[in-house]
Design a protein around this motif. Structure first.
Motif, PDB file in Angstrom:
ATOM      1  N   GLY A 193       0.628  -1.250  -0.028  1.00 17.59           N
ATOM      2  CA  GLY A 193      -0.079  -0.074   0.064  1.00 17.59           C
ATOM      3  C   GLY A 193       0.846   1.292  -0.067  1.00 17.59           C
ATOM      4  O   GLY A 193       0.655   2.146  -0.674  1.00 17.59           O
ATOM      5  N   PHE A 194       1.766   1.382   0.684  1.00 16.30           N
ATOM      6  CA  PHE A 194       2.646   2.507   1.045  1.00 16.30           C
ATOM      7  C   PHE A 194       3.473   2.657  -0.552  1.00 16.30           C
ATOM      8  O   PHE A 194       3.695   3.764  -0.976  1.00 16.30           O
ATOM      9  CB  PHE A 194       3.681   2.254   2.024  1.00 16.30           C
ATOM     10  CG  PHE A 194       3.195   2.624   3.139  1.00 16.30           C
ATOM     11  CD1 PHE A 194       2.495   3.977   3.531  1.00 16.30           C
ATOM     12  CD2 PHE A 194       3.150   1.694   4.434  1.00 16.30           C
ATOM     13  CE1 PHE A 194       1.924   4.025   4.760  1.00 16.30           C
ATOM     14  CE2 PHE A 194       2.765   2.004   5.632  1.00 16.30           C
ATOM     15  CZ  PHE A 194       2.194   3.287   5.897  1.00 16.30           C
ATOM     16  N   ALA A 195       3.969   1.490  -0.855  1.00 13.51           N
ATOM     17  CA  ALA A 195       4.531   1.341  -2.235  1.00 13.51           C
ATOM     18  C   ALA A 195       3.477   2.090  -3.517  1.00 13.51           C
ATOM     19  O   ALA A 195       4.095   3.187  -4.162  1.00 13.51           O
ATOM     20  CB  ALA A 195       5.181   0.110  -2.699  1.00 13.51           C
ATOM     21  N   ALA A 196       2.419   1.840  -3.457  1.00 15.65           N
ATOM     22  CA  ALA A 196       1.416   2.263  -4.270  1.00 15.65           C
ATOM     23  C   ALA A 196       1.179   3.818  -4.218  1.00 15.65           C
ATOM     24  O   ALA A 196       0.768   4.532  -4.925  1.00 15.65           O
ATOM     25  CB  ALA A 196       0.103   1.592  -4.224  1.00 15.65           C
ATOM     26  N   GLU A 197       1.375   4.239  -2.852  1.00 12.20           N
ATOM     27  CA  GLU A 197       1.131   5.632  -2.767  1.00 12.20           C
ATOM     28  C   GLU A 197       2.267   6.479  -2.798  1.00 12.20           C
ATOM     29  O   GLU A 197       2.516   7.651  -2.815  1.00 12.20           O
ATOM     30  CB  GLU A 197       0.646   5.860  -1.384  1.00 12.20           C
ATOM     31  CG  GLU A 197      -0.662   5.370  -1.133  1.00 12.20           C
ATOM     32  CD  GLU A 197      -1.206   5.208   0.269  1.00 12.20           C
ATOM     33  OE1 GLU A 197      -0.488   5.965   0.994  1.00 12.20           O
ATOM     34  OE2 GLU A 197      -1.987   4.677   0.618  1.00 12.20           O
ATOM     35  N   GLY A 198       3.534   5.910  -3.339  1.00  9.84           N
ATOM     36  CA  GLY A 198       4.859   6.462  -3.524  1.00  9.84           C
ATOM     37  C   GLY A 198       5.893   6.926  -2.550  1.00  9.84           C
ATOM     38  O   GLY A 198       6.938   7.325  -2.730  1.00  9.84           O
ATOM     39  N   TYR A 199       5.590   5.975  -1.381  1.00 10.04           N
ATOM     40  CA  TYR A 199       6.689   6.038  -0.337  1.00 10.04           C
ATOM     41  C   TYR A 199       8.017   5.408  -0.595  1.00 10.04           C
ATOM     42  O   TYR A 199       7.832   4.320  -1.022  1.00 10.04           O
ATOM     43  CB  TYR A 199       6.035   5.641   1.152  1.00 10.04           C
ATOM     44  CG  TYR A 199       5.001   6.599   1.548  1.00 10.04           C
ATOM     45  CD1 TYR A 199       5.144   7.164   2.796  1.00 10.04           C
ATOM     46  CD2 TYR A 199       3.811   6.517   1.074  1.00 10.04           C
ATOM     47  CE1 TYR A 199       4.218   7.884   3.356  1.00 10.04           C
ATOM     48  CE2 TYR A 199       2.617   7.237   1.763  1.00 10.04           C
ATOM     49  CZ  TYR A 199       2.916   7.918   2.821  1.00 10.04           C
ATOM     50  OH  TYR A 199       1.751   8.651   3.538  1.00 10.04           O
ATOM     51  N   THR A 200       8.861   5.963  -0.233  1.00  9.11           N
ATOM     52  CA  THR A 200      10.192   5.153  -0.359  1.00  9.11           C
ATOM     53  C   THR A 200      10.222   4.497   0.836  1.00  9.11           C
ATOM     54  O   THR A 200       9.725   5.104   2.248  1.00  9.11           O
ATOM     55  CB  THR A 200      11.365   6.205  -0.366  1.00  9.11           C
ATOM     56  OG1 THR A 200      11.348   7.077  -1.502  1.00  9.11           O
ATOM     57  CG2 THR A 200      12.725   5.301  -0.387  1.00  9.11           C
ATOM     58  N   GLN A 201      10.541   3.046   0.900  1.00 11.50           N
ATOM     59  CA  GLN A 201      10.742   2.316   2.017  1.00 11.50           C
ATOM     60  C   GLN A 201      12.113   1.569   2.175  1.00 11.50           C
ATOM     61  O   GLN A 201      12.711   1.247   1.359  1.00 11.50           O
ATOM     62  CB  GLN A 201       9.585   1.299   2.236  1.00 11.50           C
ATOM     63  CG  GLN A 201       8.155   1.886   1.989  1.00 11.50           C
ATOM     64  CD  GLN A 201       6.986   0.548   1.740  1.00 11.50           C
ATOM     65  OE1 GLN A 201       6.935   0.111   2.694  1.00 11.50           O
ATOM     66  NE2 GLN A 201       6.568   0.597   0.550  1.00 11.50           N
ATOM     67  N   SER A 202      12.246   1.820   3.741  1.00 10.95           N
ATOM     68  CA  SER A 202      13.762   0.947   3.855  1.00 10.95           C
ATOM     69  C   SER A 202      13.571   0.341   5.190  1.00 10.95           C
ATOM     70  O   SER A 202      12.268   0.269   5.606  1.00 10.95           O
ATOM     71  CB  SER A 202      14.817   1.706   3.622  1.00 10.95           C
ATOM     72  OG  SER A 202      15.862   0.824   4.015  1.00 10.95           O
ATOM     73  N   VAL A 203      14.418  -0.098   6.063  1.00 13.10           N
ATOM     74  CA  VAL A 203      14.336  -0.642   7.230  1.00 13.10           C
ATOM     75  C   VAL A 203      15.432   0.095   8.389  1.00 13.10           C
ATOM     76  O   VAL A 203      16.479   0.525   7.950  1.00 13.10           O
ATOM     77  CB  VAL A 203      14.778  -2.375   7.303  1.00 13.10           C
ATOM     78  CG1 VAL A 203      13.756  -2.833   6.491  1.00 13.10           C
ATOM     79  CG2 VAL A 203      16.241  -2.204   6.698  1.00 13.10           C
ATOM     80  N   VAL A 204      14.804  -0.008   9.427  1.00 18.19           N
ATOM     81  CA  VAL A 204      15.937   0.361  10.620  1.00 18.19           C
ATOM     82  C   VAL A 204      15.819  -0.722  11.610  1.00 18.19           C
ATOM     83  O   VAL A 204      14.864  -0.833  12.278  1.00 18.19           O
ATOM     84  CB  VAL A 204      15.496   1.637  11.365  1.00 18.19           C
ATOM     85  CG1 VAL A 204      16.148   2.052  12.604  1.00 18.19           C
ATOM     86  CG2 VAL A 204      15.887   2.972  10.488  1.00 18.19           C
ATOM     87  N   THR A 205      16.763  -1.627  11.711  1.00 20.30           N
ATOM     88  CA  THR A 205      16.751  -2.899  12.402  1.00 20.30           C
ATOM     89  C   THR A 205      17.916  -3.239  13.143  1.00 20.30           C
ATOM     90  O   THR A 205      18.911  -2.740  12.832  1.00 20.30           O
ATOM     91  CB  THR A 205      16.251  -3.774  11.307  1.00 20.30           C
ATOM     92  OG1 THR A 205      16.519  -5.316  11.950  1.00 20.30           O
ATOM     93  CG2 THR A 205      17.348  -3.944  10.204  1.00 20.30           C
TER      94      THR A 205
END
Length: 234
Positions: free
Chosen positions: A104-116
């Motif tokens: 869903g976030f990808a479809a809305e154009g958000y960049t996504q990564s991780v903090v882990t």
């Protein structure tokens, strides 16, 4: 947030997106034996902590010189995790709503990564095991070999994203989603939006008490977060 503000989602992994049950201990057991040359007897508490902190305490608990090379241990952990990917799928699970939230976030154009707290190789293996890696940019995350402080990992992830995308990503436009007070504090210390998900050992009340801006019972309730973001965009 303006409509053209570049937005960044930074995901925690364990107990936020996936759980792999007892496989985490087996990863450490194999890596320890490879690096130290004997079986691991004690494993440090892993909840909300980075690999660097876990390795340091595990070595101390097993009476091993803490000067043992972190790089050697990181490499051994990555190899062990990859060899145990089938076990992750057998004994673990992608948590409810995780795949839908990422998509869903990808479809809305958000960049996504991780903090882990995981090192990069383990983070990739865990998300690949459950098909959650497609929309995650692992090149710009914050990882357990970057340090022991979650706030530092968030700061590094934002800086890496800004450098790699050549756009004005700022911490105050980042959203950190995790299941522990450590994740919440790491976000708040950088001025990011802290989203707590009560799918780990921390309750809704504990995450709220830690200062989370939004607390979700699970990622199936992601509409609560979406509503808040929509209001902020107006």
């Amino acid at each position: 947030m303006g409509l053209h503000t570049p937005l960044l989602i930074l995901w925690d992994i364990d107990h936020t997106l996936v759980t792999i049950s007892g496989v985490s201990r087996e990863i450490y057991a194999r890596a320890f034996e490879q690096v130290v040359g004997r079986q691991m007897e004690h494993l440090a508490d892993m909840t909300g902590r980075t690999e660097r902190a876990i390795i340091t305490e595990t070595l101390e608990l097993n009476d091993v010189d803490p000067g043992t090379s972190f790089d050697s241990f990181y490499a051994a952990l990555g190899t062990a995790a990859r060899s145990l990917e089938p076990a992750m799928r057998e004994h673990g699970v992608a948590l409810p709503g995780a795949a839908e939230a990422i998509a869903g976030f990808a479809a809305e154009g958000y960049t996504q990564s991780v903090v882990t707290g995981n090192i990069r190789s383990i983070a990739i293996t865990k998300l690949e095991a459950f098909g959650l890696d497609t929309h995650i940019d692992f090149a710009v995350g914050g990882y357990g070999d970057d340090g022991s402080d979650r706030a530092e990992l968030v700061r590094l992830a934002v800086e890496r994203t800004e450098a790699n995308y050549h756009r004005g990503f700022k911490a105050e436009h980042a959203i950190v989603i995790g299941d522990t007070p450590h994740d919440v504090r790491g976000a708040l210390d950088n001025g990011a939006l802290a989203v707590g998900v009560a799918t780990g050992s921390s309750s809704v009340a504990e995450l709220a008490a830690a200062g989370a801006n939004v607390v979700l019972p699970s990622l199936e309730d992601i509409t609560t977060l979406r509503a808040k973001l929509a209001r902020q965009s107006l």
